[in-house]
Write a protein that holds these residues in place. Structure first.
Motif, PDB file in Angstrom:
ATOM      1  N   HIS A 167       0.829  -1.203   0.000  1.00 45.77           N
ATOM      2  CA  HIS A 167       0.000   0.000   0.000  1.00 45.77           C
ATOM      3  C   HIS A 167       0.868   1.260   0.000  1.00 45.77           C
ATOM      4  CE1 HIS A 167      -2.546   2.949   2.561  1.00 45.77           C
ATOM      5  NE2 HIS A 167      -2.757   3.190   1.286  1.00 45.77           N
ATOM      6  N   LEU A 168       1.802   1.340   0.932  1.00 44.79           N
ATOM      7  CA  LEU A 168       2.608   2.560   1.047  1.00 44.79           C
ATOM      8  C   LEU A 168       3.485   2.792  -0.172  1.00 44.79           C
ATOM      9  CD1 LEU A 168       3.701   2.559   4.805  1.00 44.79           C
ATOM     10  CD2 LEU A 168       1.822   3.771   3.721  1.00 44.79           C
ATOM     11  N   THR A 169       4.065   1.723  -0.702  1.00 45.43           N
ATOM     12  CA  THR A 169       4.930   1.885  -1.881  1.00 45.43           C
ATOM     13  C   THR A 169       4.115   2.339  -3.083  1.00 45.43           C
ATOM     14  OG1 THR A 169       6.418   0.174  -1.039  1.00 45.43           O
ATOM     15  CG2 THR A 169       6.622   0.746  -3.367  1.00 45.43           C
ATOM     16  N   THR A 170       2.920   1.799  -3.246  1.00 46.80           N
ATOM     17  CA  THR A 170       2.065   2.224  -4.357  1.00 46.80           C
ATOM     18  C   THR A 170       1.720   3.705  -4.234  1.00 46.80           C
ATOM     19  OG1 THR A 170       1.123   0.008  -4.515  1.00 46.80           O
ATOM     20  CG2 THR A 170      -0.091   1.773  -5.602  1.00 46.80           C
ATOM     21  N   GLU A 171       1.445   4.146  -3.017  1.00 43.90           N
ATOM     22  CA  GLU A 171       1.128   5.563  -2.824  1.00 43.90           C
ATOM     23  C   GLU A 171       2.350   6.454  -3.099  1.00 43.90           C
ATOM     24  OE1 GLU A 171      -1.908   6.833  -2.426  1.00 43.90           O
ATOM     25  OE2 GLU A 171      -2.635   4.774  -2.584  1.00 43.90           O
ATOM     26  N   LEU A 172       3.538   5.957  -2.770  1.00 44.84           N
ATOM     27  CA  LEU A 172       4.759   6.706  -3.107  1.00 44.84           C
ATOM     28  C   LEU A 172       4.935   6.816  -4.611  1.00 44.84           C
ATOM     29  CD1 LEU A 172       7.621   5.526  -0.678  1.00 44.84           C
ATOM     30  CD2 LEU A 172       6.713   7.843  -0.946  1.00 44.84           C
ATOM     31  N   VAL A 173       4.719   5.697  -5.305  1.00 46.75           N
ATOM     32  CA  VAL A 173       4.827   5.688  -6.771  1.00 46.75           C
ATOM     33  C   VAL A 173       3.783   6.629  -7.369  1.00 46.75           C
ATOM     34  CG1 VAL A 173       4.589   4.271  -8.846  1.00 46.75           C
ATOM     35  CG2 VAL A 173       5.831   3.383  -6.871  1.00 46.75           C
ATOM     36  N   ALA A 174       2.556   6.561  -6.866  1.00 46.00           N
ATOM     37  CA  ALA A 174       1.486   7.434  -7.374  1.00 46.00           C
ATOM     38  C   ALA A 174       1.840   8.901  -7.171  1.00 46.00           C
ATOM     39  CB  ALA A 174       0.166   7.098  -6.681  1.00 46.00           C
ATOM     40  N   GLN A 175       2.419   9.209  -6.025  1.00 48.12           N
ATOM     41  CA  GLN A 175       2.838  10.579  -5.736  1.00 48.12           C
ATOM     42  C   GLN A 175       3.873  11.046  -6.757  1.00 48.12           C
ATOM     43  OE1 GLN A 175       5.302  11.754  -2.081  1.00 48.12           O
ATOM     44  NE2 GLN A 175       3.226  12.117  -1.314  1.00 48.12           N
ATOM     45  N   LYS A 176       4.837  10.199  -7.040  1.00 51.71           N
ATOM     46  CA  LYS A 176       5.890  10.537  -8.011  1.00 51.71           C
ATOM     47  C   LYS A 176       5.343  10.627  -9.437  1.00 51.71           C
ATOM     48  CE  LYS A 176       9.746   8.533  -5.389  1.00 51.71           C
ATOM     49  NZ  LYS A 176      10.672   9.674  -5.374  1.00 51.71           N
ATOM     50  N   ALA A 177       4.328   9.793  -9.748  1.00 49.56           N
ATOM     51  CA  ALA A 177       3.752   9.778 -11.097  1.00 49.56           C
ATOM     52  C   ALA A 177       2.699  10.863 -11.295  1.00 49.56           C
ATOM     53  CB  ALA A 177       3.140   8.405 -11.381  1.00 49.56           C
ATOM     54  N   ILE A 179      -0.439  10.824  -9.958  1.00 51.58           N
ATOM     55  CA  ILE A 179      -1.761  10.216 -10.169  1.00 51.58           C
ATOM     56  C   ILE A 179      -2.430   9.946  -8.819  1.00 51.58           C
ATOM     57  CG2 ILE A 179      -1.207   9.171 -12.395  1.00 51.58           C
ATOM     58  CD1 ILE A 179      -0.646   6.533 -10.967  1.00 51.58           C
ATOM     59  N   GLN A 180      -3.772   9.824  -8.855  1.00 46.65           N
ATOM     60  CA  GLN A 180      -4.548   9.483  -7.659  1.00 46.65           C
ATOM     61  C   GLN A 180      -5.246   8.153  -7.914  1.00 46.65           C
ATOM     62  OE1 GLN A 180      -7.166  12.853  -7.202  1.00 46.65           O
ATOM     63  NE2 GLN A 180      -5.765  13.880  -5.789  1.00 46.65           N
ATOM     64  N   LEU A 181      -5.083   7.212  -6.948  1.00 48.04           N
ATOM     65  CA  LEU A 181      -5.664   5.889  -7.078  1.00 48.04           C
ATOM     66  C   LEU A 181      -6.636   5.636  -5.934  1.00 48.04           C
ATOM     67  CD1 LEU A 181      -2.306   3.979  -7.790  1.00 48.04           C
ATOM     68  CD2 LEU A 181      -3.939   4.845  -9.492  1.00 48.04           C
ATOM     69  N   GLN A 182      -7.507   4.656  -6.098  1.00 49.51           N
ATOM     70  CA  GLN A 182      -8.444   4.284  -5.037  1.00 49.51           C
ATOM     71  C   GLN A 182      -8.006   2.957  -4.435  1.00 49.51           C
ATOM     72  OE1 GLN A 182     -12.623   4.340  -6.126  1.00 49.51           O
ATOM     73  NE2 GLN A 182     -13.162   3.011  -4.404  1.00 49.51           N
ATOM     74  N   HIS A 183      -7.595   2.996  -3.176  1.00 53.04           N
ATOM     75  CA  HIS A 183      -7.066   1.808  -2.504  1.00 53.04           C
ATOM     76  C   HIS A 183      -8.182   1.005  -1.846  1.00 53.04           C
ATOM     77  CE1 HIS A 183      -5.045  -0.090   1.184  1.00 53.04           C
ATOM     78  NE2 HIS A 183      -4.622  -0.774   0.140  1.00 53.04           N
ATOM     79  N   VAL A 184      -8.121  -0.338  -2.025  1.00 53.61           N
ATOM     80  CA  VAL A 184      -9.079  -1.249  -1.392  1.00 53.61           C
ATOM     81  C   VAL A 184      -8.280  -2.303  -0.622  1.00 53.61           C
ATOM     82  CG1 VAL A 184     -11.036  -2.799  -1.731  1.00 53.61           C
ATOM     83  CG2 VAL A 184     -10.634  -0.922  -3.363  1.00 53.61           C
TER      84      VAL A 184
END
Length: 324
Positions: A167-177, A179-184
């Motif tokens: 979860h945290l790594t995906t949010e870091l990647v999204a921040q760098k890219a 983009i905003q994603l919806q986490h489940v």
């Protein structure tokens, strides 16, 4: 007076030694009954499967059954919390996932992940990646990013829990890219894989518990998170290759309650070290592109201390630190 003092001191020393004697004898004879190994994820997933093999191997070495107790949820931190209410006698030990080391920054707890766990041994670690259904329009990572940019917050992805490494790594990647994603969040890999294969999710981030579904042609790997590409998925680029300076693997091992006698910790360490060297365990890990990753009790303790410091920086960067 001096004689009376010396006599009382001697009596106190003898009393103390007498009180410790049964405990020392128990430690020397350890184990005399089954040992419970609490793990952080549900039955049927890669953690459960590999840890059961490790436990089976250790049982033969220790001469007592090592019984798996699954406690999923809370970002993989329930086993570590269970240690806080367990006797420090070696008969309850627990898997310690990386999420334990960030718990103090995200939740109010009345125990310390470093001071209140006896670190026994590190055994392996997860390799991670992003997968999508085989019929997904996302043929590669750029397709994923392009859709997310065009549809902010609409691209759903699942992980094995809030504040876990995926979860945290995906949010870091999204921040760098950008983009905003919806986490489940899900409780474990088995439920997560079912959700993404059935199309309930557009993507999943997980350890390589997704390997069987990829090999069966049900999922596609968009990227992996190690230093190098995984041998099992040579066509999937790493995050570094995609331009993100991120390498995420997630070592985990076994801890015991604070105050567990050193002799007991050593017996557990030696048994699990021998157990993880067995070909059956190495083969079990290989199903999920995992490898043995040995750390001694001292090395594992130092790793825990260093990781607590590093995870603080990640939590603060994502703005997820708990209110003071």
């Amino acid at each position: 007076m001096q004689r009376r003092y010396l006599l009382s001191l001697g009596a106190a020393t003898l009393a103390s030694a007498a009180a410790l004697a049964p405990f020392a004898a128990q430690a020397q004879n350890f184990p005399t009954r089954p040992i419970k190994l609490v793990i952080a994820f549900p039955a049927g997933g890669p953690t459960d499967i590999t840890m059961r093999q490790l436990a089976e191997n250790a049982s033969k070495i220790l001469g007592q059954p090592v019984i798996i107790d699954n406690k999923p949820g809370a970002g993989g931190t329930l086993p570590a919390q269970a240690l806080q209410i367990s006797q420090p006698d070696g008969y309850t030990v627990a898997q310690i996932p990386l999420g334990v080391f960030r718990l103090g920054y995200t939740t109010k707890i009345n125990w310390d992940p470093i001071k209140d766990i006896s670190y026994v041994i590190n055994v392996t670690g997860y390799a991670f990646g992003v997968v999508v259904p085989a019929d997904s329009p996302f043929k590669n990572w750029q397709d994923f990013v392009n859709y997310a940019k065009a549809n902010p917050g609409k691209l759903t992805y699942g992980s094995t829990g809030t504040l876990t490494s995926p979860h945290l790594t995906t949010e870091l990647v999204a921040q760098k890219a950008g983009i905003q994603l919806q986490h489940v969040p899900y409780k474990g890999s088995a439920d997560l894989m079912l959700a993404v294969v059935s199309g309930q999710l557009m993507a999943a981030v997980d350890s390589t518990g997704f390997a069987p579904q990829v090999e069966a042609g049900k999922l596609r790997v968009l990227n992996t998170w190690g230093e190098k590409r995984l041998a099992k998925f040579p066509d999937a680029p790493t995050l570094k290759e995609l331009g993100y300076d991120i390498v995420q693997n997630s070592p985990f091992g076994i801890g015991a309650p604070k105050g567990t006698p050193p002799e007991v910790v050593k017996k557990l360490h030696d048994a699990f070290k021998q157990a993880m060297e067995e070909p059956s365990y190495v083969a079990s890990l290989g199903r999920y592109d995992m490898l043995p990753n040995y750390m001694s009790s001292a090395e594992y303790t130092k790793f825990a201390q260093d990781t607590v410091v590093r995870e603080k920086a990640v939590i603060e960067k994502l703005g997820l630190a708990k209110a003071p």
